[in-house]
Design an enzyme around this catalytic site. Structure first.
Site, PDB file in Angstrom:
ATOM      1  N   LEU A 210     -45.817 -37.986 -14.260  1.00 36.04           N
ATOM      2  CA  LEU A 210     -46.419 -39.053 -13.441  1.00 36.04           C
ATOM      3  C   LEU A 210     -45.336 -40.029 -13.010  1.00 36.04           C
ATOM      4  O   LEU A 210     -44.561 -40.478 -13.852  1.00 36.04           O
ATOM      5  CB  LEU A 210     -47.426 -39.862 -14.278  1.00 36.04           C
ATOM      6  CG  LEU A 210     -48.711 -39.189 -14.746  1.00 36.04           C
ATOM      7  CD1 LEU A 210     -49.440 -40.137 -15.707  1.00 36.04           C
ATOM      8  CD2 LEU A 210     -49.593 -38.858 -13.550  1.00 36.04           C
ATOM      9  N   HIS A 211     -45.276 -40.321 -11.726  1.00 33.70           N
ATOM     10  CA  HIS A 211     -44.371 -41.402 -11.313  1.00 33.70           C
ATOM     11  C   HIS A 211     -44.759 -42.064 -10.002  1.00 33.70           C
ATOM     12  O   HIS A 211     -44.086 -42.985  -9.561  1.00 33.70           O
ATOM     13  CB  HIS A 211     -42.923 -40.903 -11.228  1.00 33.70           C
ATOM     14  CG  HIS A 211     -42.672 -39.986 -10.059  1.00 33.70           C
ATOM     15  ND1 HIS A 211     -42.926 -38.644 -10.105  1.00 33.70           N
ATOM     16  CD2 HIS A 211     -42.187 -40.225  -8.815  1.00 33.70           C
ATOM     17  CE1 HIS A 211     -42.614 -38.089  -8.953  1.00 33.70           C
ATOM     18  NE2 HIS A 211     -42.170 -39.029  -8.134  1.00 33.70           N
ATOM     19  N   ARG A 212     -45.856 -41.623  -9.362  1.00 33.29           N
ATOM     20  CA  ARG A 212     -46.216 -42.235  -8.082  1.00 33.29           C
ATOM     21  C   ARG A 212     -46.681 -43.664  -8.329  1.00 33.29           C
ATOM     22  O   ARG A 212     -47.485 -43.919  -9.244  1.00 33.29           O
ATOM     23  CB  ARG A 212     -47.357 -41.456  -7.412  1.00 33.29           C
ATOM     24  CG  ARG A 212     -46.997 -40.051  -7.019  1.00 33.29           C
ATOM     25  CD  ARG A 212     -46.724 -39.923  -5.527  1.00 33.29           C
ATOM     26  NE  ARG A 212     -45.330 -39.973  -5.190  1.00 33.29           N
ATOM     27  CZ  ARG A 212     -44.473 -38.939  -5.185  1.00 33.29           C
ATOM     28  NH1 ARG A 212     -44.847 -37.736  -5.541  1.00 33.29           N
ATOM     29  NH2 ARG A 212     -43.226 -39.104  -4.819  1.00 33.29           N
ATOM     30  N   ASP A 289     -48.156 -35.663 -10.397  1.00 35.00           N
ATOM     31  CA  ASP A 289     -48.249 -36.281  -9.072  1.00 35.00           C
ATOM     32  C   ASP A 289     -46.953 -36.066  -8.295  1.00 35.00           C
ATOM     33  O   ASP A 289     -46.729 -36.680  -7.259  1.00 35.00           O
ATOM     34  CB  ASP A 289     -48.617 -37.769  -9.169  1.00 35.00           C
ATOM     35  CG  ASP A 289     -47.619 -38.576  -9.981  1.00 35.00           C
ATOM     36  OD1 ASP A 289     -46.515 -38.074 -10.281  1.00 35.00           O
ATOM     37  OD2 ASP A 289     -47.952 -39.734 -10.316  1.00 35.00           O
TER      38      ASP A 289
END
Ligand code: UD1
Ligand code: UDP
Length: 376
Positions: A210-212, A289
């Site tokens: 996850l990094h958005r 993501d």
């Protein structure tokens, strides 16, 4: 052109996904005597595991120029790259600039080059999520419209560029350079057995990244995703290599303790390419993501749940193993259960995702060089 008559090409990298895309291009250009490839690293990503580790794993040559821009707001980061890259262009006087993907570094370097009338080639052109709240959507759209060469991975991208009024002669469908790297390093990834090192059985775990900003920058949104994760864990261990943006947000939101309490959740630092590829290869399914990971899972035939409302890579859904499921905890839990019950998309590998995309790109650029010579 330089005095030896070679085409001088500046290749740009800034962050993690860029290294994976530029590696096969540098290799393919290096094999052509009439091309002189140079490498510029903007320094957008700088932690060892977000930058150096990829140079080592992917045997990327040392950058010829390092801009050291680091982190900042969008305007600060983009502006710093613009200023620093313009100096490089003036010093190196390239015939062409190659940018990949959709980072702030991608747009800034394309803009600096276009203003100095240096032709730009954009690799991974034509992808659209149609979601302007994603900073990458702005970067990729503007970069496409600054470019003379638009190298696309799939038919949908060609159609989109034509729809936006880009002349067909500028569009070259070449396939996916990220899959070039995957195919080259797949045997090494298989041999690594990263899951075994973590004490996990092949197909006995899932991977999460996850990094958005839309997922990790708001405490409520991030918390809801963790609710979904929590329901999956008893049935399936999850390995979660934590991106630096995400690590920072977890600390800010006071969510670290909650994560550390979760049984079967394996938190770790971002992994190098080979370890991460190894982990993907042996996984039961992936939740992400990331843009690139949607493509890699399709190429590997591993089921992927994309934790977003949209994707700029629809071919991974129509042909591949991807399901775009949003971020509601009940949906995450239900889709993971479907996969654990064996109801997985079969998927196929899209046309031209065959490990030869960089070779095709270099062939187009070589023809460009030949035309320039004739025109002299
Ligand atoms: C960037 C890209 C995104 C891409 C992602 C890949 C833009 C607008 N975003 O997002 O499209 O999917 O890279 O990973 O270009 N940080 C560190 N160490 C690092 C790098 C970053 O600690 O080596 C931290 C900093 O606190 C920084 C934050 O991460 O402020 C975000 O970094 P940034 O490069 O701005 O965006 P990413 O979220 O990494
Ligand atoms: N990746 C990696 N280690 C990790 C997480 C991802 O090597 O811990 C690789 C992944 O295999 C893919 C690329 O990083 O090749 C994707 O980068 P990221 O998700 O940061 O960016 P995006 O593709 O979303 O722009």
């Amino acid at each position: 052109m330089e005095s030896g008559g070679r085409l001088r090409i500046i290749n740009v990298v800034g962050g993690r996904p860029n290294f994976i895309k530029i590696a096969p291009l540098m290799e393919a250009m290096g094999a052509v005597p009439t091309i002189q490839p140079l490498l510029v690293h903007t320094g957008q990503h700088y932690d060892h595991e977000m930058s150096r580790a990829f140079f080592e794993d992917l045997e990327i040559p040392e950058p010829d120029f390092f801009l050291g821009v680091g982190s900042g707001s969008h305007a600060q980061q983009t502006a710093k790259v613009l200023v620093e890259f313009e100096k490089v262009l003036e010093e190196a006087r390239p015939d062409l600039v190659v940018v990949v993907g959709d980072l702030n570094s991608t747009l800034a370097c394309a803009l600096a080059a276009a203003k100095l009338l240096v032709p730009v080639a954009h690799v991974e052109a034509g992808l659209r999520s149609f979601d302007r709240t994603m900073p990458e959507e702005i970067n990729r759209t503007l970069t496409d419209h600054l470019s003379e060469y638009l190298f696309t991975p799939s038919e949908d991208a060609d159609a989109q560029l034509l729809h936006e009024g880009i002349p067909a002669a500028k569009i070259h469908r070449v396939g996916n350079v990220m899959i070039d790297t995957l195919r080259k390093y797949e045997p090494m990834g298989r041999a690594r057995r990263a899951a075994k090192t973590l004490g996990l059985a092949p197909r006995g775990y899932a991977v999460l990244t996850l990094h958005r900003p839309s997922n990790v920058d708001e405490p409520e949104a991030f918390g809801r995703m963790l609710d979904g994760l929590e329901t999956i864990l008893p049935g399936c261990p999850v390995v979660f290599p934590v991106h630096p943006r995400t690590r920072k947000r977890l600390a800010e939101f006071g969510l670290e303790a909650r994560l550390h309490r979760l049984d079967h959740l394996r938190l770790c630092a971002p992994l190098g390419y080979l370890d991460f590829l190894s982990l993907l290869i042996d996984s039961r399914f992936v939740m992400t993501d990331s843009g690139g990971i949607q493509e890699e899972t399709t190429a590997l035939g591993i089921p992927c749940l994309t934790l977003r409302e949209n994707t700029e890579r629809p071919i991974t859904v129509s042909i591949g193993t991807n399901r775009v499921i949003g971020t509601r905890p009940d949906r995450i839990a239900a889709e993971a259960l479907r996969l654990l019950d064996g109801e997985a998309p079969r998927g196929a590998v899209p046309p031209l995702w065959d490990g030869q995309a960089a070779r095709r790109i270099v062939e187009v650029l070589r023809r460009h060089a030949a035309r320039k010579e004739v025109g002299r």
